[in-house]
Structures are given as structure tokens and as C-alpha cells.
Scaffold this active site. Structure first.
Site, PDB file in Angstrom:
ATOM      1  CE  LYS A  48      -4.163   1.838   0.764  1.00 35.13           C
ATOM      2  NZ  LYS A  48      -3.838   2.811  -0.291  1.00 35.13           N
ATOM      3  CE  LYS A  72       4.320   7.925  -1.074  1.00 34.01           C
ATOM      4  NZ  LYS A  72       3.585   8.071   0.204  1.00 34.01           N
TER       5      LYS A  72
HETATM    6  P1  NAD Z   1      -0.150  18.347  -1.854  1.00 34.17           P
HETATM    7  O1  NAD Z   1       0.372  18.283  -3.229  1.00 34.17           O
HETATM    8  O2  NAD Z   1      -1.622  18.321  -1.635  1.00 34.17           O
HETATM    9  O3  NAD Z   1       0.389  19.652  -1.107  1.00 34.17           O
HETATM   10  C1  NAD Z   1       1.721  20.028  -0.992  1.00 34.17           C
HETATM   11  C2  NAD Z   1       1.752  21.538  -0.806  1.00 34.17           C
HETATM   12  O4  NAD Z   1       3.079  21.949  -0.491  1.00 34.17           O
HETATM   13  C3  NAD Z   1       1.331  22.291  -2.079  1.00 34.17           C
HETATM   14  O5  NAD Z   1       0.366  23.270  -1.745  1.00 34.17           O
HETATM   15  C4  NAD Z   1       2.644  22.900  -2.569  1.00 34.17           C
HETATM   16  O6  NAD Z   1       2.455  24.123  -3.255  1.00 34.17           O
HETATM   17  C5  NAD Z   1       3.361  23.107  -1.253  1.00 34.17           C
HETATM   18  N1  NAD Z   1       4.808  23.242  -1.394  1.00 34.17           N
HETATM   19  C6  NAD Z   1       5.630  22.649  -2.290  1.00 34.17           C
HETATM   20  N2  NAD Z   1       6.915  23.008  -2.064  1.00 34.17           N
HETATM   21  C7  NAD Z   1       6.883  23.852  -1.004  1.00 34.17           C
HETATM   22  C8  NAD Z   1       7.866  24.568  -0.294  1.00 34.17           C
HETATM   23  N3  NAD Z   1       9.153  24.489  -0.627  1.00 34.17           N
HETATM   24  N4  NAD Z   1       7.477  25.360   0.748  1.00 34.17           N
HETATM   25  C9  NAD Z   1       6.186  25.439   1.100  1.00 34.17           C
HETATM   26  N5  NAD Z   1       5.199  24.785   0.471  1.00 34.17           N
HETATM   27  C10 NAD Z   1       5.547  24.002  -0.577  1.00 34.17           C
HETATM   28  O7  NAD Z   1       0.581  17.170  -1.076  1.00 34.17           O
HETATM   29  P2  NAD Z   1       0.119  16.473   0.276  1.00 34.17           P
HETATM   30  O8  NAD Z   1      -0.680  15.288  -0.083  1.00 34.17           O
HETATM   31  O9  NAD Z   1      -0.424  17.489   1.213  1.00 34.17           O
HETATM   32  O10 NAD Z   1       1.533  15.924   0.809  1.00 34.17           O
HETATM   33  C11 NAD Z   1       2.406  16.719   1.598  1.00 34.17           C
HETATM   34  C12 NAD Z   1       3.348  15.803   2.364  1.00 34.17           C
HETATM   35  O11 NAD Z   1       2.572  14.925   3.190  1.00 34.17           O
HETATM   36  C13 NAD Z   1       4.223  14.905   1.494  1.00 34.17           C
HETATM   37  O12 NAD Z   1       5.456  14.714   2.161  1.00 34.17           O
HETATM   38  C14 NAD Z   1       3.453  13.600   1.481  1.00 34.17           C
HETATM   39  O13 NAD Z   1       4.290  12.477   1.216  1.00 34.17           O
HETATM   40  C15 NAD Z   1       2.931  13.581   2.905  1.00 34.17           C
HETATM   41  N6  NAD Z   1       1.766  12.707   3.105  1.00 34.17           N
HETATM   42  C16 NAD Z   1       0.617  12.864   2.389  1.00 34.17           C
HETATM   43  C17 NAD Z   1      -0.467  12.034   2.637  1.00 34.17           C
HETATM   44  C18 NAD Z   1      -1.801  12.198   1.946  1.00 34.17           C
HETATM   45  O14 NAD Z   1      -2.767  11.527   2.342  1.00 34.17           O
HETATM   46  N7  NAD Z   1      -1.932  13.087   0.977  1.00 34.17           N
HETATM   47  C19 NAD Z   1      -0.368  11.008   3.588  1.00 34.17           C
HETATM   48  C20 NAD Z   1       0.824  10.876   4.318  1.00 34.17           C
HETATM   49  C21 NAD Z   1       1.879  11.732   4.061  1.00 34.17           C
END
Ligand code: NAD
Length: 471
Positions: free
Chosen positions: A70, A106
Site C-alpha cells: 500500500k 510508493k
Molecule cells: P499536496 O500536493 O496536496 O500539497 C503540498 C503543498 O506543499 C502544495 O500546496 C505545494 O504548493 C506546497 N509546497 C511545495 N513546495 C513547497 C515549499 N518548498 N514550501 C512550502 N510549500 C511548498 O501534497 P500532500 O498530499 O499534502 O503531501 C504533503 C506531504 O505529506 C508529502 O510529504 C506527502 O508524502 C505527505 N503525506 C501525504 C499524505 C496524503 O494523504 N496526501 C499522507 C501521508 C503523508
């Protein structure tokens, strides 16, 4: 200062630190630590102007000790083999820690989402799914994909449709992907689940007075000053639920820069301002900071990096002024930075635990898809009837009438969203206290990340031992 190491090496460093607490057969530890399958693919897509572009993508299945594997799919120009391997490994440890019956995986597609039209993104997503199907890297019992950085419900819907049209067994096909829109087998509460889980985790950490005393903090979220980096799915929802719990958002950062207001920022107004102007900067009453990185060293109680990995490094770690670093993103703190923060007495709530709310609710969605029934459908009205019976009996015995509002609140039966949120809360709360217990059992020098890896490795090792392969 040690030489910077890659993201995958960082994850393995956490593994090695934890593995020192076991005397397992080294070959068993080697089996747990390595990536089982790494798939790298190049595929062509047609751009809207008629030209052809070749896209690079990966899917990594880190561990097959439980199936399906997953993990999310990331769309970003920073995607590379090392990053996808690191994120897949983190998923294995996260699922084990949270008692979810999956191995870790992933996926990553090396594109900048902003550079493509919606039609082009759809072609890329569908072609990527096709490449996964060809090599058996997707399926409800094989490998279940989900959203991550740069992807969301729209991409998951395209994947579900592409997969269903390609495979002969349609009955459980929708369970090949989670994070789908509710209309096609998604579960209510999945979109906000990771951010909500982050806040459950921070809330639990902030409820233990004994852990907060050395940080100079009082228990509770009320009035805690918070900085959030990244206002995407995870960061936006974490900020929203933190604000609702009474925390004060003193800094917010996006890739174009950051804003700061010690009196507190109104999240919805900031989001509306960004929608109108295309930037977080220039928000009325707040100071602009030219770089997103500047937000990380703002004075605050809790720093929530929620964008990408490698944000807190040995360069800025000495300047971090938060008491708690709550890792909503995966891998936001480098190994060097972690040592600096630890020496400075800053509490790190590790990614492997803190952002596990997303995969936890993905697990609920997968169960819903396999059972083909919405949570609460069987019991909601039955339970409401039982509760109404209790209220009527109480009214008879006490000669008191409940108001319609009281009766509605007391008889409310479980619907899907409340069940999902309560399952998520239960998972995050119990995992936090298990983690603390492990840390306390191992001794004062152990941090929560090492404790999380100890718990995860222990559970994975037991799965292998129960298979009877290792003595
Ligand atoms: P997303 O694409 O929805 O959002 C990421 C945000 O970060 C965007 O708004 C982008 O513009 C911003 N961003 C990019 N570079 C940046 C920077 N240098 N400074 C500030 N902001 C910046 O992605 P997400 O799903 O929210 O994922 C964010 C993190 O959380 C990642 O590390 C991801 O692996 C982790 N994560 C996500 C999930 C999920 O369910 N979506 C689950 C576990 C972990």
C-alpha cells in the site's frame, strides 16, 4: 559535520538505530530492510500540441511480508528512484506500527503538475496505470495505490476507471486504489484524514504534562503558537483542525514565500487571498517573508512541516525556535538536523507515526470496497431505535421531557463519517501511547522515531518468524 546522506539512507539509518535493540538473525533484518521490487518505466504520452513526450515513473514495493502492499503516488519533478524507495520503506514501517495489514509501497511520476493540461494529466495517469497493470504492480490483493504530493481524488478516479477497464475480475476492482471520490467507492473523511490524524497525534503529545514540562509548555492545544509549511491536502487540513482546537497560526508558508503574524492568521481568509491573488504574500496585517524556508525558524511552539522532505537541515536546525516539530510531511528532517534538534531538547513527532492517518483511513476505504457496503448502513437506524427506547424509558421514569435538540443529539446513530473519524482517532491515540511506552521502556536516550522503528521492526519480524522460514 557528516556528509549529507540520501532520503533512503536516512530511513535506513533510523532502521539501523532501532535494529540495534534486537538480536534477530542478521539475514532477517536484511530481508526486512531492503526493497523487494523496484519497477522503473519510461512511457510516451501525446501533448495537446501533438508532440510526444517520454515520462519517467517508478513503483516500489518495499515489503511483501503482508499483501497487498500500500502506498501513494506522487507527481513531482523531484521524484527519483531513491525518493520512491525511501517513501515505500516508510510505508512498510508506518503500516506495521499502526497495525494495518499491508506491506509498504510508493509510486512516483517525474512531472511538474502545473505544466500539463487536465487532459494531459489524465493521459499520463491512465498510461501509468496501464504500465502498472502490465507488470502486476496494482490490484486489490497485490498493491493498492493512493494520493500523495501532487495527486488527489481526481487522479485516483482515473486510476480506478483505467484499472477496472483493463482487468477481467471487476467485482473488487475499485479496491485497487484508495482516496477516490465517494461516488465511486471512496470513503467519507479520507480527504481530510491525514491532516486530522496529524492533529490527533499533536493533541495526544500535548496532553502528557510530564513530556511537556521539559519543553516549558503547558498541556493542551489552546493558545499554542503554530507555523505550518505547505497548504496542500495535509498542511491545509492540519492547520484547519489546529485552529479549530484553539491553536494560533502565527506563520504559514507556501512555495512562493511565507507570512507571519504573531497575533494569529485566519486560515480561510489566507486561502481566499491566495486564490484571488495567486500568492500567500501580501496578506493584510501580516509580514511577508521572501522564502518558505524563513517560516521554519519563526518563534513558535509547534512547527508543522507539511510540504516535502529535507526541509529542516543541518543549516537551519540550529535556528529552529519551535519546541515541537510535528512531521506532517514524509522525511522533512534530515538525519544531521535530527541530531541537532535532539541535542537542543526539541521534541520530534516522527512522520512514520504522525502522518499515518491517511493510510489508516485508506485501510477503511479498502475494507468498504471489499465488503461492498457503506459503514453504518446496517446499524445506524437500529442503534437510533435502541437509543430512542432508552430515552422514552427515562422520560417515563423521571417524568421529564427531553427537548428535540437533546433527543436528536442522544439518539444519533453512527454514520460513515463519524465511524471513520472515530476509527482514526482510536488508531492515532492508542498508537501514540504505545509509542511512548516503548520509548520509556528503552530509556531516556531513545527518541520517538527510534521507538516507532523498534515497534514496527518487531511486528514485521514476528510475521516472518510465524511463516516458519527463520529459526
Ligand atoms: P499536496 O500536493 O496536496 O500539497 C503540498 C503543498 O506543499 C502544495 O500546496 C505545494 O504548493 C506546497 N509546497 C511545495 N513546495 C513547497 C515549499 N518548498 N514550501 C512550502 N510549500 C511548498 O501534497 P500532500 O498530499 O499534502 O503531501 C504533503 C506531504 O505529506 C508529502 O510529504 C506527502 O508524502 C505527505 N503525506 C501525504 C499524505 C496524503 O494523504 N496526501 C499522507 C501521508 C503523508
Amino acid at each position: 559535520m557528516t556528509r549529507p546522506i540520501s532520503f533512503y539512507q536516512q530511513v535506513n539509518r533510523s532502521f539501523d538505530r532501532a535494529a540495534a535493540y534486537f538480536d534477530h538473525d542478521p539475514s532477517l533484518l536484511k530481508q526486512i530492510r531492503g526493497c523487494n521490487s523496484v519497477y522503473h518505466v519510461n512511457f510516451p504520452i501525446r501533448r495537446d500540441d501533438g508532440s510526444i513526450e517520454v515520462i519517467q515513473a517508478w513503483r516500489v514495493e518495499h515489503s511483501h511480508h503482508k499483501l497487498p502492499t500500500k502506498g501513494g503516488i506522487r507527481f513531482s519533478m523531484a521524484v527519483n528512484r531513491d525518493e520512491v524507495m525511501a517513501l515505500a520503506a516508510l510505508m512498510t514501517y508506518k503500516c506495521a506500527l499502526m497495525d494495518l495489514p499491508f506491506g509498504g509501497a510508493k509510486g512516483g511520476v517525474r512531472i511538474s503538475r502545473q505544466s500539463y493540461s487536465e487532459a494531459e494529466l489524465e493521459r499520463i495517469t491512465r498510461r501509468y496505470t496501464y504500465e502498472l497493470v502490465k507488470k502486476n504492480f496494482i490490484g486489490p490483493g497485490l498493491d493498492v495505490v493512493a494520493p500523495d504530493f501532487g495527486t488527489g481524488p481526481r487522479e485516483m478516479a482515473w486510476i480506478a476507471d483505467a484499472y477496472s477497464s483493463l482487468v477481467p475480475d471487476k467485482l473488487n476492482a475499485l479496491a485497487c486504489v484508495t482516496g477516490k471520490p465517494v461516488g465511486i467507492g471512496g470513503v467519507r473523511g479520507r480527504v481530510e484524514a491525514t491532516g486530522r490524524g496529524v492533529v490527533f497525534g499533536i493533541r495526544e503529545a500535548c496532553s502528557v504534562a510530564e513530556d511537556l514540562r521539559p519543553l516549558g509548555l503547558d498541556p493542551g492545544l489552546e493558545g499554542k503558537r503554530v507555523v505550518v509549511q505547505g497548504l496542500g491536502n495535509v498542511g491545509y487540513h492540519a492547520a484547519k483542525f489546529l485552529q479549530e482546537a484553539g491553536a494560533v497560526l502565527v506563520g504559514l508558508a507556501e512555495y512562493e514565500g511565507a507570512i507571519h503574524d504573531p497575533k494569529g492568521l485566519d486560515l480561510e481568509k489566507v486561502v481566499a487571498h491566495r486564490r484571488e491573488t495567486g500568492s500567500i504574500l501580501g496578506f493584510s496585517g501580516a509580514a511577508d517573508l521572501p522564502s518558505s524556508q524563513d517560516a521554519l525558524t519563526l518563534e513558535c511552539d509547534i512547527l508543522v512541516p507539511a510540504a516535502l522532505e529535507n526541509q529542516i537541515t543541518h543549516e537551519n536546525a540550529p535556528g529552529i525556535r519551535a519546541k515541537i516539530v510535528a512531521e506532517a510531511a514524509n522525511g522533512p528532517t534530515t538525519a544531521d538536523a535530527e541530531e541537532i534538534l535532539r541535542d537542543r531538547g526539541i521534541l520530534i513527532l516522527p512522520d512514520v507515526y504522525l502522518n499515518a492517518g491517511g493510510v489508516t483511513v485508506s485501510y477503511f476505504e479498502w475494507l468498504k470496497d471489499l465488503s461492498h457496503v457503506r459503514f453504518g448502513r446496517m446499524d445506524k437506524r437500529f442503534e437510533e431505535g435502541v437509543h430512542r427506547g432508552f430515552l422514552q424509558a427515562i422520560e417515563k421514569l423521571t417524568d421529564r421531557r427531553f427537548t428535540p435538540a437533546e433527543a436528536a443529539a442522544l439518539t444519533h446513530g453512527p454514520d460513515e463519517e463519524s465511524l471513520v473519524n472515530s476509527g482514526l482517532e482510536e488508531t492515532m491515540v492508542s498508537a501514540y501511547h504505545e509509542l511512548r511506552e516503548t520509548r520509556n521502556r528503552l530509556g531516556a536516550v531513545v527518541d520517538l522515531r527510534t521507538a516507532a522503528f523498534v515497534d514496527a521492526i518487531d511486528k514485521i519480524a514476528r510475521s516472518y518468524l510465524e511463516m516458519g522460514i527463520w529459526p
